[in-house]
Design an enzyme around this catalytic site. Structure first.
Site, mmCIF file in Angstrom:
data_model
loop_
_atom_site.group_PDB
_atom_site.id
_atom_site.type_symbol
_atom_site.label_atom_id
_atom_site.label_comp_id
_atom_site.label_asym_id
_atom_site.label_seq_id
_atom_site.Cartn_x
_atom_site.Cartn_y
_atom_site.Cartn_z
ATOM 1 N N LYS A 83 11.000 -31.933 74.280
ATOM 2 C CA LYS A 83 10.013 -32.111 73.202
ATOM 3 C C LYS A 83 9.016 -30.950 73.278
ATOM 4 C CE LYS A 83 7.248 -36.154 71.795
ATOM 5 N NZ LYS A 83 5.978 -36.566 72.418
HETATM 6 C C1 E4P Z 1 5.056 -39.549 70.728
HETATM 7 O O1 E4P Z 1 5.948 -38.785 70.560
HETATM 8 C C2 E4P Z 1 3.658 -39.166 70.495
HETATM 9 O O2 E4P Z 1 3.254 -38.276 71.482
HETATM 10 C C3 E4P Z 1 2.792 -40.399 70.434
HETATM 11 O O3 E4P Z 1 3.339 -41.314 69.520
HETATM 12 C C4 E4P Z 1 1.342 -40.104 70.084
HETATM 13 O O4 E4P Z 1 0.663 -41.306 69.847
HETATM 14 P P1 E4P Z 1 -0.929 -41.414 69.750
HETATM 15 O O5 E4P Z 1 -1.378 -40.585 68.582
HETATM 16 O O6 E4P Z 1 -1.206 -42.860 69.552
HETATM 17 O O7 E4P Z 1 -1.454 -40.868 71.054
#
Ligand code: E4P
Length: 214
Positions: A83
């Protein structure tokens, strides 16, 4: 629509795998920092219980550092997705990792323009952040609907993986837009699963049944 769990908690993941509701996992450095274990140990444990993509984000932000971490994580299993942040170094790493047949996602996507470039660059998954767009005063699920429309017109191969999901209504609006994947924290899934009328219905059925027997 596929459902990923947005967590590094292996027990939560196991529970939802058993319920047939976990098609994959997303993590990020904030989520992994909460767990305490080192990234490799945590991701190895998760990759064993999930029969689907497991997203892990390198900490490095420079191209060489990203590739080094990506190689280490991709050795954990075939279901590891690297990622990467939606910045030039991330895009460059997508091109390199694609040649090495390592799956990639581009994360921290906040506009259809960024999503378009992420898909063109060849990422397997594009990750728009719904809740954080809402936090900024815009409409996160509408942004994702626009991304879906663009991807359908051009038949991009990249899957749209909506993240930063805060409410069941986010999930419903995303499902209505035909999103490929939502990545959801356990708390949102628990709210989706429950309804007071379901509990009341079970209670009433049991009460009626017990009355009959006496
Ligand atoms: C996942 O890939 C993301 O990093 C995550 O959903 C971010 O979520 P948040 O905005 O609630 O921290």
């Amino acid at each position: 629509m596929q459902i990923y769990l947005d967590t590094a908690d292996v027990n939560e993941i196991k529970e939802y795998v058993e319920l047939g509701l976990c098609d994959g996992v997303t993590t990020n450095p904030s989520i992994l920092a909460k767990g305490g274990a080192d990234i490799r140990t945590a991701i190895s444990a998760i990759a064993k219980v999930v029969n689907g993509p497991v997203n892990v984000e390198p900490i490095a932000l420079d191209y060489d550092g990203i590739i080094k971490e990506a190689e280490e994580y991709s050795n954990i299993g075939k279901n590891i997705v690297i990622k990467l942040p939606m910045i030039k170094e991330g895009l460059k790493a997508v091109a390199t990792l694609k040649k090495r047949k390592i799956m990639t996602s581009l994360t921290l996507v906040f506009s259809p323009a960024q999503a378009l470039l992420a898909a063109k660059a060849g990422a397997d998954f594009v990750i728009p952040f719904v809740g954080r767009v809402d936090d900024g005063g815009a409409y996160g699920t509408e942004m994702v609907a626009q991304i879906m429309q663009i991807f359908q017109i051009y038949q991009f191969k990249a899957k749209v993986l909506a993240a930063s999901i805060r409410t069941p209504m986010h999930v419903i609006e995303l499902a209505s837009a035909g999103v490929d994947i939502v990545s959801v924290p356990k708390s949102v899934l628990e709210t989706m699963l429950k309804h007071p009328y379901t509990d009341a219905g079970i209670k009433k059925f049991l009460e009626d049944w017990n009355k009959k027997k006496t």
